[in-house]
Design a protein around this motif. Structure first.
Motif, mmCIF file in Angstrom:
data_model
loop_
_atom_site.group_PDB
_atom_site.id
_atom_site.type_symbol
_atom_site.label_atom_id
_atom_site.label_comp_id
_atom_site.label_asym_id
_atom_site.label_seq_id
_atom_site.Cartn_x
_atom_site.Cartn_y
_atom_site.Cartn_z
ATOM 1 N N ALA A 67 0.835 -1.201 0.000
ATOM 2 C CA ALA A 67 0.000 0.000 0.000
ATOM 3 C C ALA A 67 0.872 1.255 0.000
ATOM 4 O O ALA A 67 0.590 2.231 -0.712
ATOM 5 C CB ALA A 67 -0.925 0.000 1.216
ATOM 6 N N TYR A 68 1.933 1.233 0.785
ATOM 7 C CA TYR A 68 2.858 2.366 0.838
ATOM 8 C C TYR A 68 3.550 2.555 -0.504
ATOM 9 O O TYR A 68 3.725 3.686 -0.980
ATOM 10 C CB TYR A 68 3.887 2.117 1.939
ATOM 11 C CG TYR A 68 4.907 3.226 2.101
ATOM 12 C CD1 TYR A 68 4.557 4.448 2.674
ATOM 13 C CD2 TYR A 68 6.221 3.046 1.675
ATOM 14 C CE1 TYR A 68 5.494 5.461 2.818
ATOM 15 C CE2 TYR A 68 7.160 4.051 1.810
ATOM 16 C CZ TYR A 68 6.782 5.250 2.387
ATOM 17 O OH TYR A 68 7.721 6.254 2.522
ATOM 18 N N PHE A 69 3.924 1.439 -1.159
ATOM 19 C CA PHE A 69 4.566 1.513 -2.463
ATOM 20 C C PHE A 69 3.608 2.096 -3.505
ATOM 21 O O PHE A 69 4.020 2.879 -4.372
ATOM 22 C CB PHE A 69 5.023 0.121 -2.897
ATOM 23 C CG PHE A 69 5.658 0.087 -4.267
ATOM 24 C CD1 PHE A 69 6.961 0.517 -4.458
ATOM 25 C CD2 PHE A 69 4.934 -0.371 -5.359
ATOM 26 C CE1 PHE A 69 7.539 0.496 -5.722
ATOM 27 C CE2 PHE A 69 5.501 -0.395 -6.629
ATOM 28 C CZ PHE A 69 6.806 0.042 -6.804
ATOM 29 N N ALA A 70 2.328 1.713 -3.455
ATOM 30 C CA ALA A 70 1.330 2.241 -4.383
ATOM 31 C C ALA A 70 1.177 3.747 -4.214
ATOM 32 O O ALA A 70 1.041 4.486 -5.194
ATOM 33 C CB ALA A 70 -0.016 1.545 -4.170
ATOM 34 N N ALA A 71 1.207 4.211 -2.968
ATOM 35 C CA ALA A 71 1.108 5.647 -2.703
ATOM 36 C C ALA A 71 2.334 6.383 -3.239
ATOM 37 O O ALA A 71 2.220 7.464 -3.833
ATOM 38 C CB ALA A 71 0.961 5.898 -1.200
ATOM 39 N N LYS A 72 3.517 5.804 -3.053
ATOM 40 C CA LYS A 72 4.742 6.416 -3.576
ATOM 41 C C LYS A 72 4.716 6.473 -5.101
ATOM 42 O O LYS A 72 5.184 7.447 -5.708
ATOM 43 C CB LYS A 72 5.964 5.622 -3.112
ATOM 44 C CG LYS A 72 6.326 5.795 -1.639
ATOM 45 C CD LYS A 72 7.573 5.026 -1.284
ATOM 46 C CE LYS A 72 8.782 5.522 -2.052
ATOM 47 N NZ LYS A 72 10.027 4.818 -1.675
ATOM 48 N N LYS A 73 4.168 5.446 -5.721
ATOM 49 C CA LYS A 73 4.072 5.409 -7.178
ATOM 50 C C LYS A 73 3.166 6.521 -7.682
ATOM 51 O O LYS A 73 3.426 7.139 -8.723
ATOM 52 C CB LYS A 73 3.539 4.042 -7.615
ATOM 53 C CG LYS A 73 3.545 3.815 -9.109
ATOM 54 C CD LYS A 73 3.083 2.408 -9.440
ATOM 55 C CE LYS A 73 3.062 2.181 -10.939
ATOM 56 N NZ LYS A 73 2.576 0.797 -11.269
ATOM 57 N N TYR A 74 2.104 6.794 -6.951
ATOM 58 C CA TYR A 74 1.186 7.879 -7.327
ATOM 59 C C TYR A 74 1.902 9.225 -7.273
ATOM 60 O O TYR A 74 1.799 10.039 -8.191
ATOM 61 C CB TYR A 74 -0.019 7.870 -6.383
ATOM 62 C CG TYR A 74 -0.964 9.031 -6.586
ATOM 63 C CD1 TYR A 74 -1.929 9.006 -7.589
ATOM 64 C CD2 TYR A 74 -0.890 10.162 -5.769
ATOM 65 C CE1 TYR A 74 -2.794 10.067 -7.779
ATOM 66 C CE2 TYR A 74 -1.748 11.227 -5.956
ATOM 67 C CZ TYR A 74 -2.696 11.174 -6.960
ATOM 68 O OH TYR A 74 -3.548 12.242 -7.147
#
Length: 221
Positions: A67-74
């Motif tokens: 979830a944290y990685f998805a937010a960073k990708k955004y």
């Protein structure tokens, strides 16, 4: 998901405890049972229970990391869009006529227009990446806060307008070069429109820097 695993583990423990309590009423049933075997069974059971609990704990931690990685990708997608917009602005500032600034040669201007087309292709791909990264947030139970959700919609509308204005400006610049600056007023007008849109997007993208990572996202359980 972890809470269901813990609940199942507790249920198993209660079942085993209840079984042994009930077994005390039938002592003769276990007269031939070795206590070493019982001990081995208990060790095996608690070992399994510990492994079961550890697995669900790892799974929960892994989901948080994803979830944290998805937010960073955004956030990275927004950074990329901002970078391409800045490159467009840089090129426009050098090729568009400005009082007091010497007009570049035709050869250099043609190369700038070719570069502008390449930058726009990269910007289009960056917008696709932003769309996909925004869509993936929901999959990982991540949501944008109300303010940044509104900013996302507003930024996309501004980018749509940038697409229209940039296309028109590029055409105007091509004619500007070929017609010996006869359409200077049109070029200046479209450049002004681009500047306004760029500044509007920049205000939105810079807000994430001012507010910080935690203010942008809400992470689910």
């Amino acid at each position: 998901m972890m809470k269901y695993g813990i609940g199942l583990l507790v249920a198993l423990c209660i079942l085993v405890i209840g079984y042994f309590i009930g077994a005390t009423e039938h002592k003769n049933m276990f007269s031939n049972v070795k206590w070493t075997d019982v001990g081995t069974l208990l060790v095996t059971f608690f070992g399994f229970s510990f492994g079961f609990f550890t697995y669900f704990q790892w799974l929960s931690s892994k989901r948080k990391e994803d979830a944290y990685f998805a937010a960073k990708k955004y956030v990275a997608s927004i950074d990329e869009i901002e970078e391409h917009l800045h490159e467009l602005l840089f090129q426009y500032n050098h090729i568009c006529p400005v009082p007091g600034l010497q007009v570049e040669s035709k050869g250099i201007s043609v190369k700038r227009i070719e570069h502008l087309n390449n930058v726009w292709s990269h910007l289009y791909q960056a917008r696709r990446d932003l769309y996909k990264s925004h869509r993936e947030l929901e999959f990982w139970s991540v949501k944008l806060t109300n303010v940044f959700s509104e900013d996302y919609e507003a930024m996309n509308k501004l980018l749509d307008n940038v697409s229209v204005v940039s296309s028109a400006l590029n055409n105007q610049l091509f004619h500007f070069i070929e017609s010996h600056m006869e359409n200077m007023d049109s070029v200046i007008r479209h450049k002004k429109q681009f500047d306004e849109l760029y500044n509007g997007i920049l205000q939105i993208t810079q807000k994430r820097v001012q507010c910080g990572f935690k203010a942008i996202f809400r992470f689910g359980q």
